[in-house]
Design an enzyme around this catalytic site. Structure first.
Site, PDB file in Angstrom:
ATOM      1  N   LYS A  96       0.917  17.387 -31.567  1.00  0.00           N
ATOM      2  CA  LYS A  96       1.117  17.950 -30.192  1.00  0.00           C
ATOM      3  C   LYS A  96       2.524  18.357 -30.062  1.00  0.00           C
ATOM      4  O   LYS A  96       3.459  17.422 -30.208  1.00  0.00           O
ATOM      5  CB  LYS A  96       0.640  17.107 -29.159  1.00  0.00           C
ATOM      6  CG  LYS A  96       1.064  17.580 -27.737  1.00  0.00           C
ATOM      7  CD  LYS A  96       0.559  16.828 -26.629  1.00  0.00           C
ATOM      8  CE  LYS A  96       0.786  17.662 -25.441  1.00  0.00           C
ATOM      9  NZ  LYS A  96       0.139  16.549 -24.180  1.00  0.00           N
ATOM     10  N   LYS A 121      -2.075  21.427 -31.201  1.00  0.00           N
ATOM     11  CA  LYS A 121      -1.796  21.919 -29.798  1.00  0.00           C
ATOM     12  C   LYS A 121      -0.263  22.231 -29.674  1.00  0.00           C
ATOM     13  O   LYS A 121       0.454  21.305 -30.427  1.00  0.00           O
ATOM     14  CB  LYS A 121      -2.216  20.858 -28.609  1.00  0.00           C
ATOM     15  CG  LYS A 121      -1.829  21.168 -27.349  1.00  0.00           C
ATOM     16  CD  LYS A 121      -2.430  20.250 -26.380  1.00  0.00           C
ATOM     17  CE  LYS A 121      -1.846  20.388 -25.126  1.00  0.00           C
ATOM     18  NZ  LYS A 121      -2.084  19.147 -24.236  1.00  0.00           N
ATOM     19  N   GLU A 127       1.513  12.307 -38.844  1.00  0.00           N
ATOM     20  CA  GLU A 127       0.750  11.977 -37.651  1.00  0.00           C
ATOM     21  C   GLU A 127      -0.647  12.016 -37.834  1.00  0.00           C
ATOM     22  O   GLU A 127      -1.228  10.925 -37.285  1.00  0.00           O
ATOM     23  CB  GLU A 127       1.129  13.289 -36.576  1.00  0.00           C
ATOM     24  CG  GLU A 127       2.552  13.161 -35.558  1.00  0.00           C
ATOM     25  CD  GLU A 127       2.654  11.991 -34.932  1.00  0.00           C
ATOM     26  OE1 GLU A 127       1.705  11.000 -34.699  1.00  0.00           O
ATOM     27  OE2 GLU A 127       3.674  11.810 -34.335  1.00  0.00           O
TER      28      GLU A 127
HETATM   29  C1  PBG Z   1      -0.715  16.268 -20.635  1.00  0.00           C
HETATM   30  C2  PBG Z   1      -1.297  17.336 -21.124  1.00  0.00           C
HETATM   31  C3  PBG Z   1      -0.733  18.676 -21.373  1.00  0.00           C
HETATM   32  C4  PBG Z   1      -1.430  19.697 -21.370  1.00  0.00           C
HETATM   33  C5  PBG Z   1      -2.692  18.756 -21.613  1.00  0.00           C
HETATM   34  N1  PBG Z   1      -2.612  17.512 -21.579  1.00  0.00           N
HETATM   35  C6  PBG Z   1       0.471  18.987 -20.757  1.00  0.00           C
HETATM   36  C7  PBG Z   1       1.941  18.396 -21.358  1.00  0.00           C
HETATM   37  O1  PBG Z   1       1.941  17.667 -22.371  1.00  0.00           O
HETATM   38  O2  PBG Z   1       2.998  18.434 -20.692  1.00  0.00           O
HETATM   39  C8  PBG Z   1      -1.259  21.026 -21.710  1.00  0.00           C
HETATM   40  C9  PBG Z   1      -2.516  21.830 -21.790  1.00  0.00           C
HETATM   41  C10 PBG Z   1      -2.153  23.326 -21.462  1.00  0.00           C
HETATM   42  O3  PBG Z   1      -1.173  24.002 -21.301  1.00  0.00           O
HETATM   43  O4  PBG Z   1      -3.048  24.046 -21.421  1.00  0.00           O
HETATM   44  N2  PBG Z   1      -0.425  15.251 -21.518  1.00  0.00           N
END
Ligand code: PBG
Length: 326
Positions: free
Chosen positions: A201, A255, A240
């Site tokens: 992520k 992501k 990771e």
């Molecule tokens: C929270 C989380 C986020 C998203 C999914 N879970 C945002 C972040 O990490 O700030 C983002 C999903 C999206 O932008 O559609 N941990």
């Protein structure tokens, strides 16, 4: 002596008719490939629009049956629940995450009661919807505490699993969380509950509309660079993923999505594990605004989703899941 006309190999031959294009197509997209995120709000009979995400809504728990029912009818295998928590319920420890009566818990119970196992439920494990500072972990003097946060995340995961969540999806990016959560689940006899790790992520600007949707945008102090990955890195994603596999992850997520197709491919080439992609809120809103302004065609949605399949993703979390016709 060449007799025919140059060139002898014409790749356009197979593109001439729709049937022959279908015959040689290498990838396809079906509802089985999609996961639908659902935003929850408090209250009754509520369907609220979200400024930053056209056509996406927040629903009160009693209203989600139509959305879930539609997803089941289409053959979407799983929904992902995200809470919009009232600011007054947020504190610096994210205590609401452990409230058995919080929005996500009520959402899980509602869906499981009504639809049994006709659809899977996935839930984020992270504290950001619940903390007054908007971070995924505990904040102390500008530091996000790792090990102290793990204790809470493990409890959050066990609580969600006990409520009936099928797939626990840690999105917090703390080190060691998958192992901690797996152990905690097993200790509670929840060994059938799957873990989908948001293993790769990135610290990304594309999460903006989501933070608005869950109400953490204005609260967020600073950025998430000390725990989410630097988008300049690629090899690090393999480190990771390998850690998370060792710690017991059943599936891994990359992501955001479209700017990271190279990472999806790399992870898939190196590990034979289901790799999921998250087409995040910023990507969604960019495409949706483009369509609404007639800058691009609706077909761009399919094109964007197929790109994930081409890169090697098993399925895609996308806000388009209940909007497209396949
Ligand atoms: C929270 C989380 C986020 C998203 C999914 N879970 C945002 C972040 O990490 O700030 C983002 C999903 C999206 O932008 O559609 N941990």
């Amino acid at each position: 002596m060449i007799t025919g006309k140059y060139p002898s190999l014409r790749l356009r031959r197979s593109r001439k008719y729709a049937w022959s294009r279908r015959l040689v197509q290498e990838n396809s997209l079906s509802y089985s490939d999609l996961i639908l995120p659902i935003f929850l709000i408090e209250g009754k009979n509520k369907k609220e629009s979200i400024n930053s995400m056209p056509n996406v809504f927040r629903y009160s728990v009693d209203k989600i049956h139509t959305v879930v029912n539609k997803a089941i009818k289409k053959g979407i295998p799983m929904v992902a629940l995200f809470p919009h928590t009232k600011t007054k319920k947020k504190d610096e420890y994210g205590s609401e995450a452990l409230n058995p009566d919080n929005l996500v818990c009520r959402g899980i119970k509602f869906i499981k009661k009504k639809f049994k196992n006709k659809i899977g439920i996935m839930c984020d494990v992270a504290l950001d919807p619940y903390t007054s500072h908007g971070h995924d972990g505990l904040l102390k003097k500008k530091n996000i505490l790792n090990d102290e946060t793990l204790e809470i995340l493990a409890k959050q995961a066990v609580l969600q699993a006990k409520m009936g969540c099928d797939v626990i999806a840690p999105s917090d990016m703390m080190d060691g969380r998958i192992g901690m959560i797996r152990k905690a689940l097993d200790k509670n006899n929840l060994y059938d509950v799957q873990i989908l790790s948001y293993a790769v992520k990135f610290s990304s600007s594309f999460y903006g509309p989501f933070r608005d949707a869950v109400g953490s945008k204005k609260l967020l102090k600073g950025d998430k660079k000390t725990y989410q990955m630097d988008f300049r890195n690629s090899d690090e994603s393999l480190r990771e993923v390998s850690l998370d596999i060792k710690e017991g992850s059943d599936m891994v997520m990359v992501k955001p999505g479209m700017p990271y197709l190279d990472i999806i491919k790399k992870v898939k080439d190196n590990f034979k594990i289901p790799v999921l992609a998250y087409q995040v809120s910023g990507e969604y809103s960019l495409i949706m605004n483009g369509i609404n302004k007639k800058l691009i065609d609706k077909e761009s949605i399919k094109e964007s989703l197929i790109s994930f399949k081409r890169a090697g993703a098993s399925s895609i979390v996308t806000y388009f899941a209940d909007q497209i016709d396949l």
